[in-house]
Design an enzyme around this catalytic site. Structure first.
Site, PDB file in Angstrom:
ATOM      1  N   LYS A  69       0.790  -1.232   0.000  1.00 38.32           N
ATOM      2  CA  LYS A  69       0.000   0.000   0.000  1.00 38.32           C
ATOM      3  C   LYS A  69       0.821   1.281   0.000  1.00 38.32           C
ATOM      4  CE  LYS A  69      -4.259  -1.992   1.772  1.00 38.32           C
ATOM      5  NZ  LYS A  69      -5.372  -1.886   2.733  1.00 38.32           N
ATOM      6  N   ASP A 109     -10.088   2.451   0.561  1.00 41.45           N
ATOM      7  CA  ASP A 109     -10.269   1.752   1.833  1.00 41.45           C
ATOM      8  C   ASP A 109     -11.129   2.567   2.788  1.00 41.45           C
ATOM      9  OD1 ASP A 109      -8.914  -0.635   1.385  1.00 41.45           O
ATOM     10  OD2 ASP A 109      -6.991   0.139   2.085  1.00 41.45           O
TER      11      ASP A 109
END
Length: 307
Positions: A69, A109
């Site tokens: 990420k 997210d």
């Protein structure tokens, strides 16, 4: 001849991922021809994969999970304001501008966490003042925890405890919380156990099984309850919500203990669903559709209850 459009989820390990089921069902429902697969990728391969996105035909984007990420960020052309703020992404969109490939980083997210929790968080209680604190705990302080902090801010939670083993590793998360206007403290799991009855929400951002050992210090282990018929001292308030982002295996040890103690559990699959809906919009380019229907189809694909 135009190359077939394709997308993928990148991470390690990745074989357990439900993203291919979610995305493939969504593209079928939209009538869009995009092939979506899972590709095992390590952080050291991030630069090479970014080059693949630039040079191989057909790519529309990739979903990004642990441990990538932050690894892809240096190899992209542009980052959304949210990614710049968080320092973490979960989405790369492949754009074509003036004959060149442009890689754009997003983070959905936050949308996933907000979508999963918005309808189940306890309502404000009678007598609560408009500015009354609403407290949450986040287990972990990594890249997903950063998204969880921003989600807490969007959900109207005002105080967040970061439950970590080493407070020094929570520096980035604490700085982000300050930027977001959240009161935030790094604490250990024993302290969190003493505060558990005050949390409206707990978000575990830890990998599968990593939270198993927190059940006892959080006060959720019935063997440590003074009376099996009574609520343990550290048990959650009635209706308090746990989101465990690790959905395989499910239910997790933490989720089982939380539900047994009287709390409400939300599977990480729900987070995956809602962040996936936003990725589907970005990858397909379709913004106007019957998204309720598409979301229901995605739910059916992975065995989630329809919202």
């Amino acid at each position: 001849m135009t190359a077939a459009r394709r997308a993928a989820v990148l991470g390690h390990p990745i074989s357990h991922s439900r993203s291919p089921l979610l995305h493939s069902s969504a593209y079928r429902a939209l009538g869009v021809d995009i092939a979506y697969t899972a590709i095992d990728t390590l952080p050291g391969q991030a630069e090479a994969f970014a080059q693949r996105l630039r040079t191989e035909p057909g790519w529309v984007g990739v979903s990004v999970t642990m441990p990538l990420k932050d690894a892809l960020i240096p190899h992209l052309d542009e980052l959304s304001e949210r990614v710049q703020r968080l320092g973490a992404l979960n989405t790369v969109v492949v754009q074509h501008r003036d004959g060149a490939v442009h890689l754009y980083g997003h983070n959905t997210d936050v949308d996933g966490i907000v979508g999963a929790m918005a309808g189940v968080l306890p309502a404000r209680r009678p007598g609560d003042t408009p500015g009354a604190e609403r407290r949450a705990a986040i287990l972990g302080s990594g890249n997903t925890a950063l998204a969880a902090l921003e989600a807490c801010a969007e959900l109207g939670l005002t105080q967040v405890d970061l439950v970590v083993r080493n407070p020094l590793r929570a520096a980035d998360a604490l700085a982000l919380a300050h930027t977001l206007g959240l009161e935030c403290e790094a604490i250990d799991s024993t302290v969190a156990g003493r505060r558990l009855a005050h949390y409206q929400a707990v978000i575990s951002t830890l990998p599968a099984h990593a939270a198993d050992g927190l059940v006892a210090p959080l006060g959720l282990d019935p063997e440590h309850s003074p009376d099996p018929g009574l609520r343990a001292p550290g048990a959650p308030a009635p209706g308090a919500v746990l989101l465990d982002v690790a959905y395989d295996p499910w239910p997790s040890v933490l989720a089982t203990a939380w539900e047994r103690a009287g709390g409400t559990v939300v599977s990480g699959l729900a987070m995956l669903l809602y962040q996936g809906v936003e990725q589907v919009k970005l990858f397909s380019g379709v913004q106007h559709a019957d998204w309720k229907h598409v979301t229901n189809v995605m739910c059916d694909a992975v065995g989630l209850s329809r919202p």
